[in-house]
Enzyme design. Structure first.
Site, PDB file in Angstrom:
ATOM      1  N   TYR A 169      -7.465  -4.507  -6.968  1.00 47.34           N
ATOM      2  CA  TYR A 169      -7.959  -3.685  -5.861  1.00 47.34           C
ATOM      3  C   TYR A 169      -6.831  -3.404  -4.864  1.00 47.34           C
ATOM      4  O   TYR A 169      -6.649  -2.269  -4.400  1.00 47.34           O
ATOM      5  CB  TYR A 169      -9.116  -4.403  -5.170  1.00 47.34           C
ATOM      6  CG  TYR A 169      -9.614  -3.725  -3.915  1.00 47.34           C
ATOM      7  CD1 TYR A 169     -10.387  -2.575  -3.990  1.00 47.34           C
ATOM      8  CD2 TYR A 169      -9.323  -4.240  -2.654  1.00 47.34           C
ATOM      9  CE1 TYR A 169     -10.848  -1.946  -2.843  1.00 47.34           C
ATOM     10  CE2 TYR A 169      -9.779  -3.625  -1.510  1.00 47.34           C
ATOM     11  CZ  TYR A 169     -10.542  -2.479  -1.605  1.00 47.34           C
ATOM     12  OH  TYR A 169     -10.996  -1.862  -0.463  1.00 47.34           O
ATOM     13  N   LYS A 216      -5.135   0.171  -3.493  1.00 42.99           N
ATOM     14  CA  LYS A 216      -5.079   0.570  -2.081  1.00 42.99           C
ATOM     15  C   LYS A 216      -3.635   0.860  -1.651  1.00 42.99           C
ATOM     16  O   LYS A 216      -3.389   1.773  -0.857  1.00 42.99           O
ATOM     17  CB  LYS A 216      -5.700  -0.503  -1.192  1.00 42.99           C
ATOM     18  CG  LYS A 216      -7.169  -0.815  -1.487  1.00 42.99           C
ATOM     19  CD  LYS A 216      -8.033   0.426  -1.506  1.00 42.99           C
ATOM     20  CE  LYS A 216      -8.279   1.008  -0.126  1.00 42.99           C
ATOM     21  NZ  LYS A 216      -9.181   2.185  -0.180  1.00 42.99           N
TER      22      LYS A 216
END
Length: 257
Positions: free
Chosen positions: A124, A128
């Site tokens: 994740y 980002k």
């Protein structure tokens, strides 16, 4: 989601009647063709990119491929189509998990990409970081005005209370509430309870983002937080008191902090 609905609440309260809103069923942001068609038809002036595949420690551990793939696709499609269709300004919601695991405290924007990430949410976090760098790169090459905000841990209205995929505040609220309703003798809390976290009410994040949307000076990324820390143990005790649960809080040290 939590952040998107907070933006809608604020903008509608302020009398903004020109919002272009779609549900996930109406517009799959991970689908390049659908996103291209949306931008071609609507031609938005401003974009707030709050859409994200998100979850807590458990969800990140179980679905790493979904987290990296869906987030890369969503932000890649939206940022690129924003450029192709002349969007004036864009705000991209990053994440503090993009910072290295051993980041000096307090976190500073210059600490990005200076060390290894937290393994439990690395896929994740990589996604980002890619979104942040995409905004930065388009600004450098095309002269766009895309800015990244790095919010601390968020909570608020329309939070995700899923029993397994939620973040710490809504997850703890649900477990303690259900324990009270079932008259259980104890509630398990993952970890030692010692780590400290900074939390921010989502409506305060919206105020900061709208301020930055009007601010013309460009920064690669801007941290947004409350500057107040609370330990997981203190948080659990606080929620326990609010809910009125009389049982015991059992901190499970074999689980990750």
């Amino acid at each position: 989601g939590l952040v998107g609905q907070a933006f809608v609440r604020k903008l509608q309260f302020d009398g903004d009647s020109s919002l272009l809103l779609r549900t996930h069923v109406e517009l799959d942001l991970a689908n390049q063709g659908e996103v291209s068609n949306f931008f071609s038809a609507e031609k938005p002036d401003f974009v707030i990119l709050a859409a994200v595949k998100v979850g807590g420690i458990h969800a990140n551990s179980i679905y790493p491929a979904k987290f990296i793939f869906e987030n890369l696709m969503i932000q890649g499609n939206v940022i690129h189509q924003s450029y192709l269709h002349g969007v004036k300004k864009l705000v991209y919601l990053g994440s503090t998990c993009a910072y290295p695991k051993q980041t000096p405290q307090p976190m500073k924007e210059g600490n990005l990409l200076t060390g290894s990430l937290e393994p439990t949410n690395e896929p994740y976090a990589v996604a980002k970081i890619a979104g942040l760098k995409m905004c930065e790169s388009y600004n450098m090459q095309y002269g766009t005005s895309y800015r990244t905000v790095m919010p601390t841990n968020l909570y608020g209205i329309h939070d995700n209370f899923h029993p397994e995929n939620s973040h710490v505040i809504p997850g703890m609220m649900r477990r303690i509430h259900e324990a009270k309703m079932a008259d259980l003798p104890e509630v398990e809390i993952w970890g030692s309870g010692l780590p400290k976290r900074e939390f921010l009410f989502v409506d305060d994040l919206v105020e900061a983002c709208l301020f930055l949307l009007d601010y013309d000076k460009y920064y690669s990324a801007v941290n947004i937080g409350s500057q107040e820390e609370v330990s997981i143990r203190e948080l659990a005790i606080m929620i326990n008191e609010v809910v009125g649960y009389k049982g015991r809080l059992a901190f499970v040290t074999s689980k990750p902090d």
